[in-house]
Design a protein around this motif. Sequence first.
Motif, short mmCIF file in Angstrom:
data_model
loop_
_atom_site.label_atom_id
_atom_site.label_comp_id
_atom_site.label_asym_id
_atom_site.label_seq_id
_atom_site.Cartn_x
_atom_site.Cartn_y
_atom_site.Cartn_z
N TYR A 157 0.84 6.33 -6.11
CA TYR A 157 -0.54 5.87 -5.93
C TYR A 157 -0.60 4.39 -6.27
O TYR A 157 0.30 3.84 -6.93
N TRP A 158 -1.63 3.74 -5.79
CA TRP A 158 -1.80 2.31 -6.04
C TRP A 158 -2.68 2.12 -7.28
O TRP A 158 -3.82 2.59 -7.31
N PRO B 168 1.52 12.97 -1.75
CA PRO B 168 1.89 11.57 -2.04
C PRO B 168 2.97 11.48 -3.12
O PRO B 168 2.97 12.26 -4.08
N ASP C 149 -4.25 2.21 0.20
CA ASP C 149 -3.76 3.44 0.84
C ASP C 149 -3.77 3.32 2.35
O ASP C 149 -2.88 3.85 3.04
N LEU D 205 1.09 4.29 2.29
CA LEU D 205 1.18 5.30 1.25
C LEU D 205 2.37 6.18 1.59
O LEU D 205 2.49 6.68 2.70
#
Length: 248
Positions: free
Chosen positions: A56-57, A53, A40, A44
Motif C-alpha cells: 500500500y502507499w 495487494p 493506487d 499497485l
Amino acid sequence: MRSFTLEVWGDLACFTRPEFKVERFSYPIITPSAARGIFDAIYLEFDPTTKTPRMYWQVERIEVMSPVRYIALMRNEVKEKASLRKVQEWMKDPSTFEPLYADATREETGQDTKGRTQRQTMALKDVRYRLTAHAVLYEEDYALRPKVEESFLRRARAGQCIYQPYLGCREFAAYFRLVEPGEVSAPVPYSERIGWMLYDVFDLSRPGRPLRPDRGERPRISLFEAEVVDGVLEVPPYGSDRVRKGEA
C-alpha cells in the motif's frame, strides 16, 4: 525505501466530512485516503495467485499549493445501483430483469420511486496539492521493491494510470505530474487546526481479503488529529499511535 512526490490538481473536489451525515461538506484539504487512491491509480502491485495487494502507499506529507476555496453545488445522486449478483441473475433468467428508474413515479411503475435524490454539496474548487508517499510492502522483498518503485516512476513520469484518479468523487477528475528532484516551490501560507480527520476507510495493516466478489473488503475507519502548518500537513504512519482505528 524511496519516496515519490506528485503534483495533483483539478477543477472541483469533495472530501466529505463523515460527521455531516447526509449533506456533503468537504474537508478543507485532501484526506490521506484520497491521496493514497491517486497513487493506487498509477500503480499497485497484486499477488497473481490470491489477487490481493502486496503493498500500500503510505502518504507522508500533503502540501496545499492553491488557496482553499469552497463552492456550493446541488447534485443528483442515485439511490441504488445494480449489483453483480443481480446482473448474473438477469443473465441466467432475463424474465427476472427489474430496471432501476432515474425519475420514475408511482403512477408510471406501480411501485415506490427508487430513482435519484438531490443533495447539497459544499465542494472545493481549483485545488492543487503536492503529495509525497512511499510504498510499504506487506512482506519485504528485495526483488519486488525495485520493480514497484521503477514501475511507478516510469508510469508517473509518462502520465499513465490504470484508471483516471479523482478528487473525492469520481466525477471530479484529478490530473497529476511527477515532481522531479530539485524542483522547488513553496505551498500557500495557510494554517488551520482541522481536528479529527478521516485517515482511511480500510485496514492497511494487512492485504485486503474480499468477503464476496460483489462487495469487496469490509471497511475499517481510522482517524487522526490533523493540523496544517504553513500549507503543510504531516501525515503519521498508519501504525502510529496517533492514528485511532475503529472495529471492522
